[in-house]
Every structure is written in C-alpha cells, then in structure tokens.
Write an enzyme that holds these catalytic residues in place. Structure first.
Site, PDB file in Angstrom:
ATOM      1  CB  CYS A   1      12.842  55.201 -64.551  1.00 26.47           C
ATOM      2  SG  CYS A   1      13.209  56.871 -65.795  1.00 26.47           S
TER       3      CYS A   1
ATOM      4  CB  CYS B   1      10.394  57.083 -66.713  1.00 28.10           C
ATOM      5  SG  CYS B   1      12.095  56.611 -67.345  1.00 28.10           S
ATOM      6  CG  ASP B   2       7.542  55.207 -64.278  1.00 26.57           C
ATOM      7  OD1 ASP B   2       7.315  55.334 -65.473  1.00 26.57           O
ATOM      8  OD2 ASP B   2       8.534  54.159 -64.092  1.00 26.57           O
TER       9      ASP B   2
END
Ligand code: NAP
Length: 309
Positions: free
Chosen positions: A140, A143-144
C-alpha cells in the site's frame, strides 16, 4: 422487515464486503426496504481505500481520496438503514433457504447473500516475502510511502497498479526502480507515458525478484535479468508489490468459479446458487473498476429484491 426468532435474526440480505460493490448493493437494498447487513473486516471502501486518489469515477472532476470515497459510501448505505458490522468471514453455508455466514463476530443468517469480497494482492512466493512484510515490504503506497522519504524504492509489477503507485511514490522517493518481468508494460498508455518520462524512475526490464533480503528491515532485493540469467543485488529502503490480485473466495464452497477462483455470474449477477449473487472485483468480468463494481452492486441488489419477492 425480516422475521426474528428467539434464536436468530434472519436478514433479507447479507452483503459480504464493504467496497463500492457491497455498499452500493446496501444502498439499493436499503432503499427497497430490506433488512440489510454488511460484513467487512477492514475499513469501508475496499481496495479503493488504499488508493490515494480516485480519478476516474464520474462526477468527481478533481478526483476524490479513496478513503473519503469509502466513508461517503458507508454514510450513504447507513442512511438507508444498512447495518455494518466489522467481522472477518470464515465460512458460508449458502445452499439452504436460510443461508448462514460464520464470522469472527459469530453467525449471521440471511435469505439472500451478495458476495462482494473483492481481491487481495497476489504474492510472488519468493524467500523473504513474508519476513519483510511490514518491515520494508508493503502492498500500500498510500499507507507506507511517506516512510521512505528520500529513499530508494522498488516497485514490482507492470500493470496499472504498479505504475500508478510508482508515480505516487515519486513524491517521496529519491529514486524508484520499477521491476517488470517483460520488456513492455501492461499499464494503459496514459500511465506508461508518465512513468517512462519520469526523471526519478528507472525501469528494470525483463527482471524478476528472486528474494527479499536484510536484517531487521528490508535492505536489498536479489533480482535476475531473464535475458542473460544474471543475478544481482539491488539495495533499497523499501519495496512495493503490485503483481496483480487474487479473488477472496476461499471461504465459499459449491459456487461455480473459474480456474483462478473468480465467481462466474450471469449478467444479472446470479451465481450458480439460488439466492446468492456476486458483485464487483470478485466475479469473473472484463473491467474491474469502481464504476463497474458499483453497477454490479446495484444489479445484484435488485435481483435479490426480485428473488425475495
Ligand atoms: P494486472 O493488470 O494483472 O497487472 C499485474 C502485473 O504484475 C503485470 O504487469 C504482470 O506482468 C505482473 N505480474 C503478475 N504476476 C507476476 C509474477 N509472478 N512475477 C512478476 N510479475 C508478475 O494487475 P493490477 O495492476 O493490480 O490491476 C488489476 C486491475 O485493476 C486491472 O484491470 C487494472 O486495469 C485495474 N486498475 C486500474 C487502475 C486505474 O487507475 N484505472 C489502477 C489500478 C488498477 P505481465 O504484464 O507480464 O503479465
């Protein structure tokens, strides 16, 4: 309203998955006055909630964040009375008149089921893939990505997801290596043009990952060039895997599926089991997009209404 007994409540419609397909089905089911339950183990929005921006859904000329889109869908489904419970689906016994869904939150019963469980990331099956998950290896970018500011990032894959997310990661990374097993990208030309002209991106063509390596964190990737069979080490701070998806149908038995596990439906979203419908990415279909998932959800819900009548 669905009848209730001392032992169990029976919903008119149980929807498995709160992505665009499932929540659209919930909106249509709720508007048809059905007693609707949605089960979801992640946040609402499904796969699109992992996407920084949804750019091609009609009606949002500037695009919309994936998370926000999921929240809006959930709000709309709730407005029409859908009950949304956070639960992982373990098993589904779908062959009787009353169908039973076994989940981490207990058993639920329904007269119809709409399977909208979507897909999960495909894995490569190479050493280090499990060990470095969450320790440098991610699925992701939204997200990261920010964890790898000014770092060297590998993105594996050559489809729309890999290219779109690699482009997103250029905001943070100093350098992106796009690792693709062929000499031609699968992504649409619009994305290809952007990635191939981006100064931070180097495409490693005809290259596959042999292993993810490091200590506590991912430190390097062993890659093989398929043209000359040479292997080498690529030092990276992070890696993102986008090599396609697999359908989330492992919990389902006795429904016709294709060889990859996608559910086969009619154009009206009927599966091979009466009262069981499928919608969105989980079914065998030509185009897996938010807009087609929403359309599937609407059709599945209206077919469930007809089935109940
Ligand atoms: P995909 O289109 O199936 O692409 C998967 C990529 O991973 C391909 O380039 C494939 O290589 C590669 N790959 C597969 N297995 C591999 C393996 N074992 N080792 C190395 N490479 C491997 O999957 P996706 O990119 O996740 O997209 C899924 C669907 O969502 C598609 O229909 C796509 O159009 C859609 N999507 C659309 C958007 C959008 O903005 N409209 C964004 C994301 C996704 P080959 O090319 O050699 O097969």
């Amino acid at each position: 309203m669905a009848p209730e007994t001392a032992e169990k409540k029976v919903y008119d419609m149980i929807i498995l998955g709160a992505g665009p397909a499932g929540l659209t089905a919930a909106i249509y089911g709720g508007r048809a006055n059905l007693d609707v339950l949605v089960l979801e183990h992640m946040i609402s929005g499904g796969e699109i909630a992992n996407s920084e921006r949804l750019d091609n859904y009609p009606g949002f000329p500037e695009g919309i964040s994936g998370v926000e889109f999921g929240q809006l869908l959930e709000k709309q489904a709730a407005r029409f009375g859908a009950e949304i419970i956070p639960a992982s689906i373990e098993e589904a016994d779908i062959h009787g008149e009353i169908k039973k869904v076994t989940s981490s939150m207990g058993n639920f019963y329904g007269r119809t089921i709409i399977v909208a469980t979507g897909t999960s990331p495909r894995l490569l099956g190479v050493p280090g893939e499990d060990a470095f998950r969450g320790r440098g290896l991610s699925f992701c970018a939204t997200c990261d990505g920010p964890f790898f500011r000014d770092g060297r990032i590998a993105v594996i894959g050559g489809g729309d997801s890999a290219v779109k997310e690699a482009l997103y990661l250029t905001r943070f990374a100093e350098k992106i290596f796009l690792i693709h097993r062929r000499d031609k990208l699968r992504a649409v030309p619009f994305l290809q043009k952007q990635i191939l002209n981006h100064p931070k991106v180097e495409v490693l063509w005809d290259t596959v990952v042999k292993s993810f390596d490091g200590g506590q964190q991912l430190e390097e990737i062993t890659i093989e060039n398929l043209k000359d069979s040479s292997t080498s080490s690529l030092p990276v701070d992070g890696a993102f895997l986008y090599v396609g998806r697999v359908p989330n149908t492992g919990f389902l038995k006795g429904v016709e599926m294709d060889s990859q596990g996608y559910i086969i439906t009619s154009e009206e979203m009927e599966t091979s089991v009466p009262g069981v419908f499928a919608a969105g990415d989980v079914r065998r279909k030509f185009l897996r997009q938010v807009v087609t998932a929403a359309a599937d959800g609407a059709i599945a819900a209206m077919m469930a209404v007809r089935f109940l009548e």
